[in-house]
Write a protein that holds these residues in place. Structure first.
Motif, PDB file in Angstrom:
ATOM      1  N   PHE A   1       0.533 -13.655   6.546  1.00 15.56           N
ATOM      2  CA  PHE A   1       0.618 -12.016   6.109  1.00 15.56           C
ATOM      3  C   PHE A   1      -0.271 -11.859   6.354  1.00 15.56           C
ATOM      4  O   PHE A   1      -0.870 -12.222   4.738  1.00 15.56           O
ATOM      5  N   ASP A   2      -1.237 -10.828   6.472  1.00 13.42           N
ATOM      6  CA  ASP A   2      -1.951  -9.075   5.814  1.00 13.42           C
ATOM      7  C   ASP A   2      -2.112  -8.505   4.647  1.00 13.42           C
ATOM      8  O   ASP A   2      -2.117  -7.760   4.584  1.00 13.42           O
ATOM      9  N   GLY A   3      -0.925 -10.128   3.568  1.00 14.39           N
ATOM     10  CA  GLY A   3      -0.929  -9.247   2.096  1.00 14.39           C
ATOM     11  C   GLY A   3      -0.125 -10.406   1.507  1.00 14.39           C
ATOM     12  O   GLY A   3       0.682 -10.869   1.764  1.00 14.39           O
TER      13      GLY A   3
ATOM     14  N   GLY B   1       5.465  -4.231   0.674  1.00 10.36           N
ATOM     15  CA  GLY B   1       4.098  -3.449   0.199  1.00 10.36           C
ATOM     16  C   GLY B   1       4.900  -2.427  -1.219  1.00 10.36           C
ATOM     17  O   GLY B   1       4.586  -2.454  -1.943  1.00 10.36           O
ATOM     18  N   ASP B   2       5.923  -2.278  -0.800  1.00 14.04           N
ATOM     19  CA  ASP B   2       7.191  -0.819  -2.016  1.00 14.04           C
ATOM     20  C   ASP B   2       7.393  -2.328  -2.995  1.00 14.04           C
ATOM     21  O   ASP B   2       7.480  -2.416  -4.086  1.00 14.04           O
TER      22      ASP B   2
ATOM     23  N   GLY C   1       1.650  -2.905  -2.263  1.00 14.30           N
ATOM     24  CA  GLY C   1       1.551  -1.100  -1.923  1.00 14.30           C
ATOM     25  C   GLY C   1       0.582  -1.768  -0.874  1.00 14.30           C
ATOM     26  O   GLY C   1       0.596  -0.866   0.456  1.00 14.30           O
ATOM     27  N   GLY C   2       0.217  -2.410   0.406  1.00 12.77           N
ATOM     28  CA  GLY C   2      -0.573  -2.504   1.257  1.00 12.77           C
ATOM     29  C   GLY C   2       0.542  -2.263   2.512  1.00 12.77           C
ATOM     30  O   GLY C   2       2.549  -2.808   2.386  1.00 12.77           O
ATOM     31  N   MET C   3       0.652  -2.097   3.931  1.00 12.42           N
ATOM     32  CA  MET C   3       1.452  -2.529   4.808  1.00 12.42           C
ATOM     33  C   MET C   3       1.089  -3.676   5.582  1.00 12.42           C
ATOM     34  O   MET C   3       0.423  -3.549   6.603  1.00 12.42           O
TER      35      MET C   3
END
Length: 267
Positions: free
Chosen positions: A138-140, A170-171, A146-148
């Motif tokens: 995953f890119d996060g 993100g949330d 907070g990322g998408m």
């Protein structure tokens, strides 16, 4: 009176004959017949170089119609040429009709060298060393940041993949395998390996990359973040972007009735 009586009798007989003829069924004498048998269907595979990966498949038997399944897609014709990305023994299938019945027949081709370059999408997905493969994460995350990178999107609209109806990861609510990884390689087959976490056991499957349709199909294992109802039970994902540094996948209508977007990067 006698003539009238004879005329009436003759007319009655004629009407009866016509009525009898109209009641007799019309026999349909047209039957489907086979033009040949399965053994008579000839499949020919030609490689542009000995053991090379540029292949032409040809069904040469007259009167037989059908399609080729060459593992990367289907060709609704008796002849198809393509560049195959996987070394080893490949099995290709022709499915068609002999005239009165359907059949399937296979032919095997030995690919010893990838001497013709693949479409760039293949290298972006599995890396330049195709047998070694490439790992995606995953890119996060893995915690909410907070990322998408895993979120609900509008359904049936790939163009709106960037719109987040709910930025789940993100949330507040990343998937349970947010710290996992996926490996794609072409070591003798289109292999897919899923790890739900850093120390998890591997789950092995396979994948199909359709460059033409821009879809990625995974079988035998889930992709990261495919927990119900977000993923696609059929394993088919629309490719929004596939580059050396990014893979974005989208499902137009998941079990929850929405779209969903995944954003991955190489490990």
């Amino acid at each position: 009176m006698k003539k009238n009586r004879i005329t009436i009798i003759m007319l009655a007989s004629l009407y009866a004959a016509i009525a009898l003829m109209s009641c007799e069924p019309i026999e349909d004498r047209s039957y489907l017949e086979n033009n040949t048998d399965v053994a008579g269907v000839e499949l020919v595979a030609t490689q542009s170089t000995q053991g090379g990966n540029q292949i032409e498949l040809h069904m040469t038997t007259p009167g037989v119609t059908g399609y080729w399944d060459y593992n990367l897609g289907r060709a609704y014709t008796d002849r198809v040429e393509f560049i195959y990305p996987i070394p080893g023994t490949a099995t290709f299938t022709f499915t068609g009709t002999l005239g009165a019945e359907f059949f399937s027949k296979t032919i095997e081709v030995q690919i010893d060298q990838l001497d013709h370059s693949l479409d760039q999408d293949w290298y972006d997905l599995v890396g330049e060393e195709t047998a070694l493969g490439k790992t995606w994460v995953f890119d996060g995350g893995p915690d909410p940041d907070g990322g998408m990178w895993w979120y609900m999107s509008p359904n049936n609209d790939p163009a709106s993949w960037q719109t987040a109806w709910w930025n789940a990861a993100g949330d507040c609510c990343p998937p349970v395998d947010a710290a996992g990884r996926m490996v794609f390689d072409l070591d003798g087959a289109a292999n897919y390996t899923y790890y739900s976490g850093p120390s998890a056991d591997p789950v092995e499957g396979n994948f199909v990359l359709s460059v033409i349709d821009q879809t990625l199909t995974v079988t035998g294992a889930n992709i990261l973040g495919a927990e119900a109802p977000r993923g696609n039970p059929n394993g088919v994902y629309t490719i929004i972007s596939l580059t050396e540094d990014e893979m974005i996948l989208y499902v137009p209508n998941n079990e929850g009735g929405t779209g969903w977007t995944w954003v991955f990067r190489p490990e």
